[in-house]
Design an enzyme around this catalytic site. Structure first.
Site, PDB file in Angstrom:
ATOM      1  N   TYR A   1       3.703  -0.278  -0.706  1.00 54.99           N
ATOM      2  CA  TYR A   1       3.837   0.236   0.658  1.00 54.99           C
ATOM      3  C   TYR A   1       2.871  -0.486   1.600  1.00 54.99           C
ATOM      4  CZ  TYR A   1       3.723   3.547   4.564  1.00 54.99           C
ATOM      5  OH  TYR A   1       3.775   4.113   5.814  1.00 54.99           O
TER       6      TYR A   1
ATOM      7  N   LYS B   1       3.588  -2.928   4.966  1.00 54.37           N
ATOM      8  CA  LYS B   1       3.032  -2.597   6.272  1.00 54.37           C
ATOM      9  C   LYS B   1       2.079  -3.687   6.771  1.00 54.37           C
ATOM     10  CE  LYS B   1       5.205   1.183   7.129  1.00 54.37           C
ATOM     11  NZ  LYS B   1       6.149   1.258   8.281  1.00 54.37           N
TER      12      LYS B   1
END
Length: 258
Positions: A166, A170
């Site tokens: 994740y 990002k």
């Protein structure tokens, strides 16, 4: 909609602007859609599965005198982003703003990270964000005007245990934003990033009270953020007042990462 007294400049007016907010049916995306509509923009918000929530968001905007439309589109499918932009420009004649908010979160320690989860995160959070910008920048180039904002995360800058994939996606959107900002600055298209910290949304409801307490101890302001606070940062970046701001990361995290 904001109203100014006679002779007083109304800041952050988005009158006559047309915006797309991906993942605009809930959480930060919905708050962004409502905020931009409240400032005068016509907002097209996307959803994948939550049609009822998307229609509810549109109704909430319209009940306050705003203009909005919900369209089904998956950012992980590039063709659907092209179709979304084409449909928006056909109906409203232009596209001024893109808020690339759609994203998913799948947590897990590195040794337990499954390839399919990694692929899903990259497809939506990174490839989907880039595909959204690629579709949106075409009409913006022709109009020689555009505002693009990517939603990243505090973990994209500082990392976090159990969020390797994740965090990587990002962090990736930050690099992409800086590159796109350089490519299209000459066409008056700005590209910036908003990196929220711990914000109260349905994506954080899975956290236990103990996890939340530990996290709050590291936030200097001592509280979680609100989606409306993130939306306010987005509103600034898509406004005329931010015309000289591009390639930047605006952190809305209570001081969690400085």
């Amino acid at each position: 909609m904001l109203e100014a007294a006679p002779g007083v400049l109304c800041m952050f007016s988005l009158n006559e602007r047309v915006a797309i907010v991906t993942g605009g049916s809930r959480g930060i995306g919905r708050s962004c859609a409502e905020t931009l509509a409240g400032l005068g923009a016509t907002v097209v918000l996307t959803y994948v599965k939550g049609e009822a929530a998307a229609l509810e968001a549109v109704q909430a905007i319209e009940s306050k005198g705003g203009r909005a439309k919900a369209l089904k589109a998956d950012v992980a499918v590039s063709a659907e982003m092209d179709e979304l932009v084409a449909a928006t420009t056909k109906e409203f004649g232009r596209l001024d703003i893109l808020v690339a908010n759609a994203g998913i979160a799948i947590d897990g320690l590195l040794l337990r990270l499954k390839d399919e989860d990694l692929d899903a995160l990259v497809a939506t959070n990174l490839r989907g964000t880039i595909a959204s910008a690629r579709a949106a920048v075409k009409p913006m180039m022709k109009a020689r005007y555009g505002r693009i904002v990517f939603l990243s995360s505090v973990v994209g800058e500082m990392g976090n245990v159990g969020q390797t994939a994740y965090a990587a996606t990002k962090a990736g959107v930050i690099g992409a934003a800086k590159s796109i900002a350089r490519e299209y600055a000459s066409r008056n298209v700005t590209v910036n990033v908003v990196a929220p910290g711990f914000v109260d949304t349905d994506m954080t409801t899975h956290m236990t009270d103990a996890m939340k307490t530990t996290l709050l101890s590291g936030i200097p302001l001592g509280r979680t953020g609100q989606a409306s606070e993130v939306a306010a940062a987005v509103a600034f970046l898509v406004s005329n007042e931010a015309a000289y701001v591009t390639g930047q990361v605006l952190r809305v995290n209570g001081g969690l990462y400085m």
